[in-house]
Scaffold this motif. Sequence first.
Motif, PDB file in Angstrom:
ATOM      1  N   CYS A  44     -27.780 -12.146 -35.242  1.00  0.00           N
ATOM      2  CA  CYS A  44     -27.170 -11.030 -34.516  1.00  0.00           C
ATOM      3  C   CYS A  44     -28.060 -10.516 -33.380  1.00  0.00           C
ATOM      4  O   CYS A  44     -27.540 -10.001 -32.397  1.00  0.00           O
ATOM      5  CB  CYS A  44     -26.830  -9.889 -35.468  1.00  0.00           C
ATOM      6  SG  CYS A  44     -25.310 -10.156 -36.361  1.00  0.00           S
ATOM      7  N   LEU A  47     -27.527 -12.803 -30.308  1.00  0.00           N
ATOM      8  CA  LEU A  47     -26.140 -12.624 -29.869  1.00  0.00           C
ATOM      9  C   LEU A  47     -25.935 -11.259 -29.218  1.00  0.00           C
ATOM     10  O   LEU A  47     -25.284 -11.151 -28.175  1.00  0.00           O
ATOM     11  CB  LEU A  47     -25.187 -12.771 -31.052  1.00  0.00           C
ATOM     12  CG  LEU A  47     -24.945 -14.189 -31.540  1.00  0.00           C
ATOM     13  CD1 LEU A  47     -24.079 -14.176 -32.793  1.00  0.00           C
ATOM     14  CD2 LEU A  47     -24.297 -15.023 -30.459  1.00  0.00           C
ATOM     15  N   SER A  48     -26.480 -10.227 -29.825  1.00  0.00           N
ATOM     16  CA  SER A  48     -26.289  -8.888 -29.256  1.00  0.00           C
ATOM     17  C   SER A  48     -27.040  -8.735 -27.933  1.00  0.00           C
ATOM     18  O   SER A  48     -26.557  -8.072 -27.022  1.00  0.00           O
ATOM     19  CB  SER A  48     -26.719  -7.814 -30.249  1.00  0.00           C
ATOM     20  OG  SER A  48     -28.082  -7.950 -30.554  1.00  0.00           O
ATOM     21  N   SER A  50     -27.600 -11.180 -25.782  1.00  0.00           N
ATOM     22  CA  SER A  50     -26.900 -11.944 -24.751  1.00  0.00           C
ATOM     23  C   SER A  50     -25.523 -11.364 -24.432  1.00  0.00           C
ATOM     24  O   SER A  50     -25.075 -11.421 -23.287  1.00  0.00           O
ATOM     25  CB  SER A  50     -26.765 -13.404 -25.171  1.00  0.00           C
ATOM     26  OG  SER A  50     -25.965 -13.502 -26.337  1.00  0.00           O
ATOM     27  N   LEU A  51     -24.837 -10.793 -25.418  1.00  0.00           N
ATOM     28  CA  LEU A  51     -23.497 -10.259 -25.182  1.00  0.00           C
ATOM     29  C   LEU A  51     -23.516  -8.811 -24.679  1.00  0.00           C
ATOM     30  O   LEU A  51     -22.620  -8.412 -23.927  1.00  0.00           O
ATOM     31  CB  LEU A  51     -22.660 -10.350 -26.456  1.00  0.00           C
ATOM     32  CG  LEU A  51     -22.347 -11.761 -26.947  1.00  0.00           C
ATOM     33  CD1 LEU A  51     -21.618 -11.699 -28.282  1.00  0.00           C
ATOM     34  CD2 LEU A  51     -21.528 -12.517 -25.929  1.00  0.00           C
TER      35      LEU A  51
END
Length: 106
Positions: A44, A47-48, A50-51
């Motif tokens: 996470c 992902l967090s 990059s997003l």
Amino acid sequence: MGPEYPEKNGSLSCLQSDLLRQLIRRKKRILIPMLLFFAIFSFCLPLSVSLYPHQMSRPAPWLRVPWGWLYAFAQIFLTWLWGWLYWSAAKTFDRLAEEIRQRGET
């Protein structure tokens, strides 16, 4: 020639296999949730970042440290916590494994 094993009576072998199944069940009950949570929690962070880069770079109001850094430090402390939890559970695993070994020798 293969290794020679002493013959065991059926009741001892059955008891030993029940204890072994119990040991495997206990290990699975601890390890599978820990591994799933660890994998999700670990993936996470990248992902967090990059997003949601803007939200992860904003400072937390009480520490003035970016949320991404807080999440990364939380991973360190949770890894220590998981290690301690497994270490404490492994003591019972070791006791059960020793009991299986002792009953197999008699």
